[in-house]
Motif scaffolding. Structure first.
Motif, PDB file in Angstrom:
ATOM      1  N   ASN A   1      26.125  -8.732   6.474  1.00 50.66           N
ATOM      2  CA  ASN A   1      25.162  -9.864   5.757  1.00 50.66           C
ATOM      3  C   ASN A   1      25.213 -11.797   6.486  1.00 50.66           C
ATOM      4  O   ASN A   1      25.729 -11.792   7.161  1.00 50.66           O
TER       5      ASN A   1
ATOM      6  N   ALA B   1      24.802 -17.334   4.531  1.00 50.42           N
ATOM      7  CA  ALA B   1      24.967 -17.501   4.253  1.00 50.42           C
ATOM      8  C   ALA B   1      24.869 -16.948   2.558  1.00 50.42           C
ATOM      9  O   ALA B   1      25.631 -17.738   1.733  1.00 50.42           O
ATOM     10  N   GLN B   2      24.828 -15.784   2.879  1.00 48.77           N
ATOM     11  CA  GLN B   2      24.877 -14.731   1.942  1.00 48.77           C
ATOM     12  C   GLN B   2      26.158 -14.425   1.875  1.00 48.77           C
ATOM     13  O   GLN B   2      26.729 -14.265   0.496  1.00 48.77           O
TER      14      GLN B   2
ATOM     15  N   GLN C   1      27.806 -17.775  -0.430  1.00 50.35           N
ATOM     16  CA  GLN C   1      27.055 -17.212  -1.558  1.00 50.35           C
ATOM     17  C   GLN C   1      28.063 -17.056  -1.778  1.00 50.35           C
ATOM     18  O   GLN C   1      28.112 -16.998  -3.895  1.00 50.35           O
TER      19      GLN C   1
ATOM     20  N   ALA D   1      30.983 -18.606  -2.992  1.00 53.21           N
ATOM     21  CA  ALA D   1      30.509 -18.928  -4.375  1.00 53.21           C
ATOM     22  C   ALA D   1      30.946 -18.801  -5.535  1.00 53.21           C
ATOM     23  O   ALA D   1      31.224 -19.109  -6.495  1.00 53.21           O
ATOM     24  N   MET D   2      30.277 -17.702  -5.481  1.00 55.31           N
ATOM     25  CA  MET D   2      30.294 -16.932  -7.141  1.00 55.31           C
ATOM     26  C   MET D   2      31.730 -16.049  -6.987  1.00 55.31           C
ATOM     27  O   MET D   2      31.472 -15.467  -8.593  1.00 55.31           O
TER      28      MET D   2
END
Length: 156
Positions: free
Chosen positions: A16, A19-20, A23, A26-27
């Motif tokens: 990954n 940035a992945q 994310q 964050a999720m």
């Protein structure tokens, strides 16, 4: 051939990007405390029909089903008293480790013939002090060790 096979396997690995990963963080669901989780998912109301079902479970021929009644937080006192005298050690052990069992029932189990039942009683943090004193002088070395272990845990 061996090198080719290793390179093919390497293509299966997923990497990954930063940035992945950001994310995904964050999720991710937020962590809640046990109290917050309990407030979000309150236990259903204890009804007369639930108590009636517990009484039926406590009289079932299958000791595993009687264990479920002995493990329940809403079991009535008279049912706990009966289950504490059950012929099956497993049922009595479930009463012994239930933190909602009445103190008088737990006191009675301090004299149970089964080392297993007395051992489970020894690690229940809701056992009255006089019953713990009885267990501290128990004939079983295992029960005595469990009493000392629980005392050490409580001292920390």
């Amino acid at each position: 051939m061996g090198i080719r096979r290793s390179l093919d396997c390497m293509s299966c690995i997923r990497f990954n990007t930063p940035a992945q990963r950001a994310q995904m963080r964050a999720m991710a669901p937020s962590m809640v405390t046990a109290e917050e989780a309990a407030a979000q998912h309150p236990a259903p109301e204890v009804t007369d029909s639930k108590i009636a079902r517990l009484r039926l479970l406590a009289r079932n021929a299958n000791p595993k089903i009687r264990e479920s009644a002995a493990s329940n937080h809403n079991t009535p006192v008279d049912v706990f008293e009966a289950l504490a005298q059950d012929s099956d050690d497993g049922v009595r052990a479930c009463v012994a480790r239930n933190e909602y069992a009445p103190c008088d029932v737990l006191r009675m189990l301090a004299h149970d013939p089964s080392d297993t039942v007395r051992g489970f009683l020894a690690i229940n943090f809701f056992v009255p002090d006089d019953a713990m004193s009885t267990l501290a002088a128990d004939e079983s070395a295992t029960v005595q060790r469990l009493v000392r272990w629980k005392h050490e845990l409580a001292s920390v």
